[in-house]
Design a protein around this motif. Structure first.
Motif, PDB file in Angstrom:
ATOM      1  N   TYR A  87       1.003  -1.635  -0.221  1.00 48.26           N
ATOM      2  CA  TYR A  87       0.100   0.070   0.121  1.00 48.26           C
ATOM      3  C   TYR A  87       1.081   1.212   0.082  1.00 48.26           C
ATOM      4  O   TYR A  87       0.428   2.169  -1.200  1.00 48.26           O
ATOM      5  CB  TYR A  87      -0.718  -0.461   1.056  1.00 48.26           C
ATOM      6  CG  TYR A  87      -1.509   1.338   1.643  1.00 48.26           C
ATOM      7  CD1 TYR A  87      -2.531   1.516   0.849  1.00 48.26           C
ATOM      8  CD2 TYR A  87      -1.024   2.320   2.267  1.00 48.26           C
ATOM      9  CE1 TYR A  87      -3.105   2.812   1.249  1.00 48.26           C
ATOM     10  CE2 TYR A  87      -1.838   3.004   2.554  1.00 48.26           C
ATOM     11  CZ  TYR A  87      -2.617   3.850   1.839  1.00 48.26           C
ATOM     12  OH  TYR A  87      -3.315   4.951   2.404  1.00 48.26           O
ATOM     13  N   TYR A  88       2.239   1.416   0.903  1.00 50.36           N
ATOM     14  CA  TYR A  88       2.597   2.362   0.767  1.00 50.36           C
ATOM     15  C   TYR A  88       3.366   2.470  -0.044  1.00 50.36           C
ATOM     16  O   TYR A  88       3.622   3.806  -1.527  1.00 50.36           O
ATOM     17  CB  TYR A  88       3.813   2.236   2.029  1.00 50.36           C
ATOM     18  CG  TYR A  88       4.667   3.095   2.021  1.00 50.36           C
ATOM     19  CD1 TYR A  88       4.702   4.622   3.166  1.00 50.36           C
ATOM     20  CD2 TYR A  88       5.905   3.356   1.594  1.00 50.36           C
ATOM     21  CE1 TYR A  88       5.726   6.143   2.465  1.00 50.36           C
ATOM     22  CE2 TYR A  88       7.134   3.869   1.667  1.00 50.36           C
ATOM     23  CZ  TYR A  88       6.439   5.459   2.038  1.00 50.36           C
ATOM     24  OH  TYR A  88       8.169   6.545   2.287  1.00 50.36           O
ATOM     25  N   THR A  90       1.997   1.662  -3.725  1.00 47.25           N
ATOM     26  CA  THR A  90       1.571   2.467  -4.468  1.00 47.25           C
ATOM     27  C   THR A  90       1.057   3.348  -4.186  1.00 47.25           C
ATOM     28  O   THR A  90       1.529   4.076  -5.226  1.00 47.25           O
ATOM     29  CB  THR A  90       0.727   1.350  -4.462  1.00 47.25           C
ATOM     30  OG1 THR A  90       0.098  -0.176  -4.248  1.00 47.25           O
ATOM     31  CG2 THR A  90      -1.006   1.571  -5.633  1.00 47.25           C
ATOM     32  N   VAL A  91       1.400   4.242  -3.104  1.00 49.28           N
ATOM     33  CA  VAL A  91       0.431   5.692  -3.051  1.00 49.28           C
ATOM     34  C   VAL A  91       2.495   6.562  -2.899  1.00 49.28           C
ATOM     35  O   VAL A  91       1.541   7.900  -3.188  1.00 49.28           O
ATOM     36  CB  VAL A  91      -0.053   6.125  -1.193  1.00 49.28           C
ATOM     37  CG1 VAL A  91      -1.386   4.905  -1.687  1.00 49.28           C
ATOM     38  CG2 VAL A  91       1.139   5.870  -0.385  1.00 49.28           C
ATOM     39  N   THR A  92       2.973   5.787  -2.611  1.00 49.53           N
ATOM     40  CA  THR A  92       4.071   6.916  -3.057  1.00 49.53           C
ATOM     41  C   THR A  92       4.729   6.633  -4.185  1.00 49.53           C
ATOM     42  O   THR A  92       5.220   8.235  -4.693  1.00 49.53           O
ATOM     43  CB  THR A  92       5.169   6.284  -1.784  1.00 49.53           C
ATOM     44  OG1 THR A  92       5.386   6.040  -0.632  1.00 49.53           O
ATOM     45  CG2 THR A  92       6.636   6.948  -2.224  1.00 49.53           C
ATOM     46  N   SER A  94       2.969   6.391  -6.655  1.00 45.96           N
ATOM     47  CA  SER A  94       2.054   7.674  -7.288  1.00 45.96           C
ATOM     48  C   SER A  94       1.985   8.809  -7.443  1.00 45.96           C
ATOM     49  O   SER A  94       0.912   9.494  -7.219  1.00 45.96           O
ATOM     50  CB  SER A  94       0.156   7.290  -7.442  1.00 45.96           C
ATOM     51  OG  SER A  94       0.527   6.652  -5.921  1.00 45.96           O
ATOM     52  N   THR A  95       2.542   8.839  -5.868  1.00 47.15           N
ATOM     53  CA  THR A  95       3.122  10.482  -5.528  1.00 47.15           C
ATOM     54  C   THR A  95       1.901  10.955  -5.214  1.00 47.15           C
ATOM     55  O   THR A  95       1.411  12.493  -4.956  1.00 47.15           O
ATOM     56  CB  THR A  95       3.181  11.816  -6.391  1.00 47.15           C
ATOM     57  OG1 THR A  95       2.266  11.664  -7.395  1.00 47.15           O
ATOM     58  CG2 THR A  95       4.291  10.949  -7.607  1.00 47.15           C
ATOM     59  N   THR A  96       0.792  10.027  -4.336  1.00 42.78           N
ATOM     60  CA  THR A  96      -0.422  10.354  -3.508  1.00 42.78           C
ATOM     61  C   THR A  96      -0.105  10.930  -2.428  1.00 42.78           C
ATOM     62  O   THR A  96      -0.572  12.227  -1.895  1.00 42.78           O
ATOM     63  CB  THR A  96      -1.645   9.060  -3.782  1.00 42.78           C
ATOM     64  OG1 THR A  96      -1.523   8.554  -5.444  1.00 42.78           O
ATOM     65  CG2 THR A  96      -2.986   9.621  -3.212  1.00 42.78           C
ATOM     66  N   GLY A  97       0.141   9.879  -1.547  1.00 38.67           N
ATOM     67  CA  GLY A  97       1.556  10.684  -0.440  1.00 38.67           C
ATOM     68  C   GLY A  97      -0.294  10.942   0.960  1.00 38.67           C
ATOM     69  O   GLY A  97      -0.133  11.682   0.881  1.00 38.67           O
ATOM     70  N   TYR A  98      -0.928   9.535   1.249  1.00 40.22           N
ATOM     71  CA  TYR A  98      -1.663   9.853   2.580  1.00 40.22           C
ATOM     72  C   TYR A  98      -1.146  10.205   3.715  1.00 40.22           C
ATOM     73  O   TYR A  98      -1.498  11.284   4.356  1.00 40.22           O
ATOM     74  CB  TYR A  98      -2.781   9.012   2.305  1.00 40.22           C
ATOM     75  CG  TYR A  98      -3.394   8.759   1.125  1.00 40.22           C
ATOM     76  CD1 TYR A  98      -4.489   9.562   0.814  1.00 40.22           C
ATOM     77  CD2 TYR A  98      -3.888   7.653   0.323  1.00 40.22           C
ATOM     78  CE1 TYR A  98      -4.986   9.516  -0.465  1.00 40.22           C
ATOM     79  CE2 TYR A  98      -4.208   7.092  -1.035  1.00 40.22           C
ATOM     80  CZ  TYR A  98      -5.012   8.047  -1.019  1.00 40.22           C
ATOM     81  OH  TYR A  98      -5.754   7.812  -2.100  1.00 40.22           O
ATOM     82  N   ARG A 120      10.577   6.128  -8.068  1.00 37.25           N
ATOM     83  CA  ARG A 120       8.544   6.494  -7.899  1.00 37.25           C
ATOM     84  C   ARG A 120       9.289   7.854  -9.534  1.00 37.25           C
ATOM     85  O   ARG A 120       8.125   7.912 -10.452  1.00 37.25           O
ATOM     86  CB  ARG A 120       8.933   8.083  -7.217  1.00 37.25           C
ATOM     87  CG  ARG A 120       7.870   8.980  -7.010  1.00 37.25           C
ATOM     88  CD  ARG A 120       7.735  10.008  -6.551  1.00 37.25           C
ATOM     89  NE  ARG A 120       7.246   9.345  -4.755  1.00 37.25           N
ATOM     90  CZ  ARG A 120       8.007   9.340  -3.947  1.00 37.25           C
ATOM     91  NH1 ARG A 120       9.361  10.536  -4.523  1.00 37.25           N
ATOM     92  NH2 ARG A 120       8.551   8.766  -2.843  1.00 37.25           N
TER      93      ARG A 120
END
Length: 368
Positions: A87-88, A90-92, A94-98, A120
């Motif tokens: 999960y980390y 994927t969000v990293t 894709s530069t989403t970074g919750y 990235r």
């Protein structure tokens, strides 16, 4: 491998040393010069390849995070497991970074700086590959055009790629002329694309303009074949070509005999009249179909008998043309063409060249 590296280094130096004016010329020439087509993977395969590369980058990032999971903090509590690592990653990437999972250890932060950040960037490059591919293709086209322009010497320029132009190219190829030494100039885009598909370099544009002929590197060509559809166009192209290149051999095809003197005055070395030549062949075929068949055979290179020019060998020097293995029909001595019955041609000289009729190589192989 060494040769490939040296070629890349040489290309890099060439591009690095280009002036701004040369770069602009390459960019402008790239719009009209069509290089030979290269094999490209099908679109679906390209998409699948990018998808696989994206998954590989995602998998590598997940393993890196999971290997140092103790250096990460999950705001939801609990240890960072493999699913949390995926999960980390994927969000990293894709530069989403919750921000719910963050690196807190020194090793994890250093890994994010030096490993995950480059991954990235690589992931984003793959995702926006379509846009980058367009830019890359343009750059690659300019590089290919620049290399071609810098290396092209002693080549043949064929103006007009209709029926006559195609047969002229086929004959040149049959005589051993490499494809990379033939340049086709034509005003029709589909014709130039067809030439590129067949492995030839094509230049799109009006051959009566000097800019078009210069893009074909005509000034450094050794042979020029002009097969335009109109005689007046052929005369103008011949004048322009002779002005740009004083030493090249220019061969022109025209429709009417009355235009032959004009083409010779324009700078053509040889002028072939298509209508009268076809008429003579028709007349001979009517009087004797066998004669017409033989003449057609002689005009078709690589089939049956061929007419060719070759130098005199040392063994033939001092002998009569009748003693040669090939059937000699004429002798070229200096700038003069001597018939084989001419008394001056009775004894061959080492500097002479022979016009002979010999069996085509393809016919000999087929017989064997």
């Amino acid at each position: 491998m060494v040769t490939r590296k040296m070629t890349r280094l040489s290309l890099f130096r060439t591009l690095w040393n280009r002036t701004r004016g040369e770069a602009g010329e390459d960019a402008e020439a790239g719009r009209s010069i069509v290089m030979p087509a290269r094999r490209v993977a099908p679109p679906l395969r390209q998409v699948l390849q990018r998808l696989v590369m994206s998954l590989v980058v995602l998998g590598v990032t997940t393993l890196i995070v999971y290997a140092d999971s103790s250096g990460y903090h999950d705001n939801a509590g609990g240890e960072v497991g493999f699913l949390d690592s995926a999960y980390y990653a994927t969000v990293t990437l894709s530069t989403t970074g919750y921000g719910d999972i963050t690196p807190v250890g020194d090793a994890a932060r250093l890994t994010n700086i030096f490993v995950i950040t480059p991954l990235r960037v690589l992931f984003l490059i793959i995702l926006v590959g379509t846009t980058l591919e367009v830019l890359t293709d343009r750059t690659r086209q300019q590089v290919r055009v620049h290399r071609w322009r810098s290396r092209m010497r002693e080549h043949t320029v064929v103006v007009g790629y209709g029926t006559k132009g195609r047969h002229a190219v086929e004959t040149l190829l049959g005589q051993g002329k490499p494809k990379d030494k033939i340049v086709v100039v034509d005003p029709q885009k589909k014709v130039v694309d067809a030439a590129a598909t067949e492995g030839l370099v094509g230049v799109l544009g009006d051959a009566t303009r000097s800019e078009t002929l210069l893009r074909a590197e005509l000034a450094r060509a050794s042979q020029i074949v002009i097969t335009t559809q109109r005689d007046d166009t052929a005369a103008l192209v011949t004048l322009t070509a002779r002005q740009l290149n004083k030493s090249a051999t220019i061969v022109v095809a025209v429709r009417e005999d009355e235009n032959v003197p004009l083409l010779r005055q324009s700078g053509a070395d040889t002028v072939v009249t298509s209508s009268s030549s076809a008429g003579r062949l028709l007349g001979m075929s009517m009087m004797s179909p066998n004669v017409g068949t033989v003449l057609e055979d002689l005009l078709t290179y690589g089939n049956g008998l061929d007419v060719a020019e070759r130098p005199v060998t040392k063994r033939e020097t001092g002998h009569s043309p009748r003693d040669c293995e090939d059937l000699v029909v004429a002798v070229v001595r200096g700038h003069r063409l001597l018939h084989f019955t001419d008394p001056e041609a009775a004894t061959l000289q080492l500097a002479d060249r022979l016009i002979t009729i010999r069996e085509a190589a393809g016919a000999a192989e087929h017989r064997e």
